[in-house]
Structures are given as structure tokens and as C-alpha cells.
Design a protein around this motif. Structure first.
Motif, PDB file in Angstrom:
ATOM      1  N   PHE A  62       0.826  -1.210   0.000  1.00  0.00           N
ATOM      2  CA  PHE A  62       0.000   0.000   0.000  1.00  0.00           C
ATOM      3  C   PHE A  62       0.860   1.261   0.000  1.00  0.00           C
ATOM      4  O   PHE A  62       0.542   2.239  -0.678  1.00  0.00           O
ATOM      5  CB  PHE A  62      -0.930   0.006   1.214  1.00  0.00           C
ATOM      6  CG  PHE A  62      -1.990  -1.057   1.164  1.00  0.00           C
ATOM      7  CD1 PHE A  62      -2.482  -1.528  -0.043  1.00  0.00           C
ATOM      8  CD2 PHE A  62      -2.488  -1.606   2.339  1.00  0.00           C
ATOM      9  CE1 PHE A  62      -3.457  -2.509  -0.097  1.00  0.00           C
ATOM     10  CE2 PHE A  62      -3.465  -2.581   2.308  1.00  0.00           C
ATOM     11  CZ  PHE A  62      -3.941  -3.043   1.096  1.00  0.00           C
ATOM     12  N   THR A  63       1.945   1.232   0.778  1.00  0.00           N
ATOM     13  CA  THR A  63       2.837   2.399   0.837  1.00  0.00           C
ATOM     14  C   THR A  63       3.490   2.637  -0.516  1.00  0.00           C
ATOM     15  O   THR A  63       3.560   3.773  -0.999  1.00  0.00           O
ATOM     16  CB  THR A  63       3.929   2.196   1.908  1.00  0.00           C
ATOM     17  OG1 THR A  63       3.308   1.981   3.186  1.00  0.00           O
ATOM     18  CG2 THR A  63       4.830   3.431   1.995  1.00  0.00           C
ATOM     19  N   TYR A  64       3.977   1.565  -1.133  1.00  0.00           N
ATOM     20  CA  TYR A  64       4.597   1.674  -2.459  1.00  0.00           C
ATOM     21  C   TYR A  64       3.595   2.213  -3.480  1.00  0.00           C
ATOM     22  O   TYR A  64       3.916   3.099  -4.278  1.00  0.00           O
ATOM     23  CB  TYR A  64       5.110   0.304  -2.897  1.00  0.00           C
ATOM     24  CG  TYR A  64       5.647   0.287  -4.312  1.00  0.00           C
ATOM     25  CD1 TYR A  64       6.930   0.757  -4.592  1.00  0.00           C
ATOM     26  CD2 TYR A  64       4.864  -0.208  -5.366  1.00  0.00           C
ATOM     27  CE1 TYR A  64       7.419   0.741  -5.899  1.00  0.00           C
ATOM     28  CE2 TYR A  64       5.346  -0.222  -6.656  1.00  0.00           C
ATOM     29  CZ  TYR A  64       6.623   0.252  -6.923  1.00  0.00           C
ATOM     30  OH  TYR A  64       7.097   0.247  -8.202  1.00  0.00           O
ATOM     31  N   SER A 112      -7.917  12.076  -0.570  1.00  0.00           N
ATOM     32  CA  SER A 112      -9.282  12.247  -0.082  1.00  0.00           C
ATOM     33  C   SER A 112      -9.388  11.938   1.409  1.00  0.00           C
ATOM     34  O   SER A 112      -9.080  10.824   1.846  1.00  0.00           O
ATOM     35  CB  SER A 112     -10.235  11.324  -0.850  1.00  0.00           C
ATOM     36  OG  SER A 112     -11.494  11.261  -0.228  1.00  0.00           O
ATOM     37  N   GLY A 113      -9.838  12.920   2.185  1.00  0.00           N
ATOM     38  CA  GLY A 113     -10.038  12.699   3.613  1.00  0.00           C
ATOM     39  C   GLY A 113     -11.191  11.748   3.878  1.00  0.00           C
ATOM     40  O   GLY A 113     -11.143  10.941   4.813  1.00  0.00           O
ATOM     41  N   HIS A 114     -12.242  11.838   3.057  1.00  0.00           N
ATOM     42  CA  HIS A 114     -13.364  10.919   3.196  1.00  0.00           C
ATOM     43  C   HIS A 114     -12.909   9.478   2.943  1.00  0.00           C
ATOM     44  O   HIS A 114     -13.287   8.565   3.676  1.00  0.00           O
ATOM     45  CB  HIS A 114     -14.472  11.279   2.198  1.00  0.00           C
ATOM     46  CG  HIS A 114     -15.457  12.276   2.704  1.00  0.00           C
ATOM     47  ND1 HIS A 114     -15.095  13.572   3.037  1.00  0.00           N
ATOM     48  CD2 HIS A 114     -16.796  12.178   2.944  1.00  0.00           C
ATOM     49  CE1 HIS A 114     -16.176  14.227   3.440  1.00  0.00           C
ATOM     50  NE2 HIS A 114     -17.209  13.404   3.399  1.00  0.00           N
ATOM     51  N   GLY A 115     -12.106   9.294   1.889  1.00  0.00           N
ATOM     52  CA  GLY A 115     -11.624   7.962   1.565  1.00  0.00           C
ATOM     53  C   GLY A 115     -10.746   7.390   2.661  1.00  0.00           C
ATOM     54  O   GLY A 115     -10.932   6.244   3.100  1.00  0.00           O
ATOM     55  N   MET A 116      -9.819   8.194   3.141  1.00  0.00           N
ATOM     56  CA  MET A 116      -8.885   7.733   4.162  1.00  0.00           C
ATOM     57  C   MET A 116      -9.592   7.505   5.495  1.00  0.00           C
ATOM     58  O   MET A 116      -9.428   6.458   6.130  1.00  0.00           O
ATOM     59  CB  MET A 116      -7.760   8.756   4.337  1.00  0.00           C
ATOM     60  CG  MET A 116      -6.708   8.346   5.356  1.00  0.00           C
ATOM     61  SD  MET A 116      -5.334   9.522   5.410  1.00  0.00           S
ATOM     62  CE  MET A 116      -4.342   8.791   6.708  1.00  0.00           C
ATOM     63  N   GLY A 117     -10.385   8.489   5.934  1.00  0.00           N
ATOM     64  CA  GLY A 117     -11.072   8.373   7.209  1.00  0.00           C
ATOM     65  C   GLY A 117     -12.065   7.222   7.244  1.00  0.00           C
ATOM     66  O   GLY A 117     -12.163   6.496   8.240  1.00  0.00           O
ATOM     67  N   LEU A 138      -5.449   4.126  -0.002  1.00  0.00           N
ATOM     68  CA  LEU A 138      -4.135   3.530   0.242  1.00  0.00           C
ATOM     69  C   LEU A 138      -3.514   4.061   1.535  1.00  0.00           C
ATOM     70  O   LEU A 138      -2.987   3.286   2.344  1.00  0.00           O
ATOM     71  CB  LEU A 138      -3.206   3.818  -0.938  1.00  0.00           C
ATOM     72  CG  LEU A 138      -3.545   3.101  -2.247  1.00  0.00           C
ATOM     73  CD1 LEU A 138      -2.683   3.624  -3.390  1.00  0.00           C
ATOM     74  CD2 LEU A 138      -3.363   1.588  -2.099  1.00  0.00           C
ATOM     75  N   ALA A 139      -3.584   5.380   1.742  1.00  0.00           N
ATOM     76  CA  ALA A 139      -3.029   5.974   2.961  1.00  0.00           C
ATOM     77  C   ALA A 139      -3.792   5.469   4.186  1.00  0.00           C
ATOM     78  O   ALA A 139      -3.196   5.175   5.228  1.00  0.00           O
ATOM     79  CB  ALA A 139      -3.104   7.494   2.882  1.00  0.00           C
ATOM     80  N   GLY A 140      -5.123   5.349   4.045  1.00  0.00           N
ATOM     81  CA  GLY A 140      -5.920   4.841   5.149  1.00  0.00           C
ATOM     82  C   GLY A 140      -5.597   3.393   5.459  1.00  0.00           C
ATOM     83  O   GLY A 140      -5.545   2.991   6.629  1.00  0.00           O
ATOM     84  N   ALA A 141      -5.365   2.598   4.413  1.00  0.00           N
ATOM     85  CA  ALA A 141      -5.031   1.189   4.603  1.00  0.00           C
ATOM     86  C   ALA A 141      -3.705   1.027   5.335  1.00  0.00           C
ATOM     87  O   ALA A 141      -3.566   0.165   6.209  1.00  0.00           O
ATOM     88  CB  ALA A 141      -4.971   0.478   3.246  1.00  0.00           C
ATOM     89  N   VAL A 142      -2.738   1.871   5.012  1.00  0.00           N
ATOM     90  CA  VAL A 142      -1.437   1.824   5.690  1.00  0.00           C
ATOM     91  C   VAL A 142      -1.602   2.157   7.168  1.00  0.00           C
ATOM     92  O   VAL A 142      -1.097   1.441   8.049  1.00  0.00           O
ATOM     93  CB  VAL A 142      -0.441   2.803   5.034  1.00  0.00           C
ATOM     94  CG1 VAL A 142       0.826   2.920   5.874  1.00  0.00           C
ATOM     95  CG2 VAL A 142      -0.093   2.346   3.629  1.00  0.00           C
ATOM     96  N   CYS A 143      -2.318   3.224   7.456  1.00  0.00           N
ATOM     97  CA  CYS A 143      -2.549   3.646   8.839  1.00  0.00           C
ATOM     98  C   CYS A 143      -3.312   2.567   9.610  1.00  0.00           C
ATOM     99  O   CYS A 143      -2.966   2.242  10.752  1.00  0.00           O
ATOM    100  CB  CYS A 143      -3.328   4.959   8.847  1.00  0.00           C
ATOM    101  SG  CYS A 143      -3.549   5.683  10.495  1.00  0.00           S
ATOM    102  N   LEU A 144      -4.321   1.997   8.988  1.00  0.00           N
ATOM    103  CA  LEU A 144      -5.122   0.950   9.620  1.00  0.00           C
ATOM    104  C   LEU A 144      -4.282  -0.281   9.930  1.00  0.00           C
ATOM    105  O   LEU A 144      -4.313  -0.802  11.058  1.00  0.00           O
ATOM    106  CB  LEU A 144      -6.283   0.572   8.702  1.00  0.00           C
ATOM    107  CG  LEU A 144      -7.134  -0.632   9.127  1.00  0.00           C
ATOM    108  CD1 LEU A 144      -7.882  -0.334  10.414  1.00  0.00           C
ATOM    109  CD2 LEU A 144      -8.112  -1.013   8.012  1.00  0.00           C
ATOM    110  N   MET A 145      -3.523  -0.749   8.949  1.00  0.00           N
ATOM    111  CA  MET A 145      -2.751  -1.971   9.122  1.00  0.00           C
ATOM    112  C   MET A 145      -1.654  -1.815  10.161  1.00  0.00           C
ATOM    113  O   MET A 145      -1.368  -2.745  10.918  1.00  0.00           O
ATOM    114  CB  MET A 145      -2.153  -2.419   7.785  1.00  0.00           C
ATOM    115  CG  MET A 145      -3.161  -2.906   6.764  1.00  0.00           C
ATOM    116  SD  MET A 145      -4.249  -4.220   7.400  1.00  0.00           S
ATOM    117  CE  MET A 145      -3.067  -5.445   7.946  1.00  0.00           C
ATOM    118  N   ILE A 146      -1.031  -0.653  10.218  1.00  0.00           N
ATOM    119  CA  ILE A 146       0.014  -0.419  11.218  1.00  0.00           C
ATOM    120  C   ILE A 146      -0.560  -0.557  12.624  1.00  0.00           C
ATOM    121  O   ILE A 146       0.051  -1.168  13.513  1.00  0.00           O
ATOM    122  CB  ILE A 146       0.653   0.971  11.022  1.00  0.00           C
ATOM    123  CG1 ILE A 146       1.532   0.969   9.767  1.00  0.00           C
ATOM    124  CG2 ILE A 146       1.485   1.366  12.250  1.00  0.00           C
ATOM    125  CD1 ILE A 146       2.124   2.316   9.430  1.00  0.00           C
TER     126      ILE A 146
END
Length: 226
Positions: free
Chosen positions: A21-23, A134-139, A195-203
Motif C-alpha cells: 500500500f505504501t509503495y 481524499s479525507g473521506h476515503g482515508m477516514g 491507500l493511505a488509510g489502509a497503511v494507517c489501519l494496518m500499522i
């Protein structure tokens, strides 16, 4: 031992997903900085060009509210209270707060770094400030993703588990679609937000699972000593 083995596999999968996701996120940002994603955005926007009537727009405005700051904040407080009154799982509550709160801070930082202007400005649909990601997408991905993780970890019924995953996946897709449909974001903004949300979530899930493994190992050691 089975629970520990499952947690270790979950950690390994989590690390792999975070890396992927980060890549992918940085690949999108590289294309964004080089204006390589314009063609992608253009194609998607042409397909989703709003041609519906009043009812369809109202429906999309309802969907987009399910990923708004006020809604996710309210639901987060409710979920925290339910977790506390139910299992009093302080670690789950802590990482839930860290994931949601940290995601909010991260999205502000990313928007400030990239400073991409929105397709259109509309305060009625929470479309102000910068657009990428997108903040909606990430949040939404962080909140609904963590909620799904908690449900999967506490419900034994496979039917409920699969139903939860499917419904949450559809909801996330619709929230992202609503942002593009209403002109609040470019498609690449939404993908980057996911993608950014997935990284934050998984961590956060990885950290929580690691603590669970450590706790299980300590309990096993105490039992052997006794």
C-alpha cells in the motif's frame, strides 16, 4: 497456540500489505507530481459524469455524509462506548483512537504537502481545502476497517463475518464514488486516500496483534512456572 499462530500469520500478511500500500501510494504521488495521472482521472470522470436527476444527487449526498468528519467522529465515540461497556478492551479502544485520530492528523499533513486544488469547492458536501488525498476515503477506510476488524475478532458466525466484509466493502466503494460524482475529488484523490488509510489501519492492527502475542506468551510462561 492456535491463536498465537494465527496472530503471527496476520502480522506477516499485515507487514506485506503495508509495504504494498505504501509503495502504491508513492507511485500515485509520483505520477501526480509528474501530471501522469491526469489521463486516468479524465477517463473516470467522463464515465461518472453526473447525468442523474435530483434524486440521484440527493442519494450521493447522503452516502458522502457517511464518510464525513462529524459522522465518523460521532460513530467513533459510540463504538468506543460499546467496546468499553462490552469487553472493556482498553488496548482495542486505545488503538482505535490512535488509528482514527492519527489518520486525521496524517490527512492534514498530506494535503498540506501536495496542495492539489479540488475539481470544485462546495462547503455543503464538505468539499473545502485541498483535494489530495481524499479525507473521506482515508477516514472511512480507517474507521470502517477497524470496526470490521473488531467484529471479525469477536463474532464466531461466518455468515455475519462475510456479510460484514461485503457490506463494508460496498459502503467504502460508494463513499469514494460519491466524492467523485459530486465533484469533490478526482478519482486519484480517492484511491490515494484509500491507500493511505489502509497503511494507517494496518500499522495499528499489527501493533495491536503484536501486543496480544506478547500478552499470550507472558500468560503461557506464568502457567508453566506455576
Amino acid at each position: 497456540m492456535k491463536d498465537t499462530g494465527f496472530s503471527i500469520w496476520l502480522l506477516l500478511v499485515g507487514v506485506i500489505l503495508v509495504t504494498v500500500f505504501t509503495y502504491s501510494f508513492f507511485e500515485i504521488t509520483e505520477g501526480f507530481l509528474e501530471s501522469e495521472i491526469n489521463s486516468f482521472d479524465t477517463i473516470i470522470l467522463e464515465v461518472l459524469d453526473p447525468i442523474g436527476g435530483y434524486i440521484r444527487i440527493k442519494w450521493m449526498m447522503f452516502i458522502t455524509e457517511l464518510g464525513s468528519v462529524w459522522f465518523l467522529t460521532t460513530m467513533s465515540v459510540i463504538c468506543i462506548l460499546i467496546i468499553w461497556l462490552g469487553k472493556r478492551d482498553i488496548w482495542a479502544i486505545s488503538f482505535f483512537i490512535i488509528a482514527v485520530g492519527g489518520g486525521g492528523l496524517l490527512i492534514r499533513m498530506l494535503k498540506y504537502i501536495y496542495q492539489r486544488e479540488r475539481p470544485s469547492i462546495n462547503s455543503e458536501i464538505d468539499a473545502i481545502g485541498y483535494s489530495f488525498p481524499s479525507g473521506h476515503g482515508m477516514g472511512s477506510l480507517i474507521f470502517y476497517g477497524f470496526l470490521t476488524y473488531i467484529i471479525l475478532g469477536n463474532i464466531k458466525s461466518k455468515a455475519i463475518k462475510w456479510s460484514t466484509v461485503i457490506l463494508v466493502s460496498i459502503l467504502l466503494l460508494l463513499i469514494g464514488l460519491s466524492r467523485v460524482y459530486l465533484g469533490a475529488h478526482y478519482p486519484s484523490d480517492v484511491v490515494a486516500g484509500y491507500l493511505a488509510g489502509a497503511v494507517c489501519l494496518m500499522i495499528n492492527i499489527i501493533a495491536l496483534e503484536w501486543l496480544k502475542i506478547q500478552s499470550q506468551n507472558k500468560n503461557s510462561t506464568k502457567s508453566m512456572n506455576i
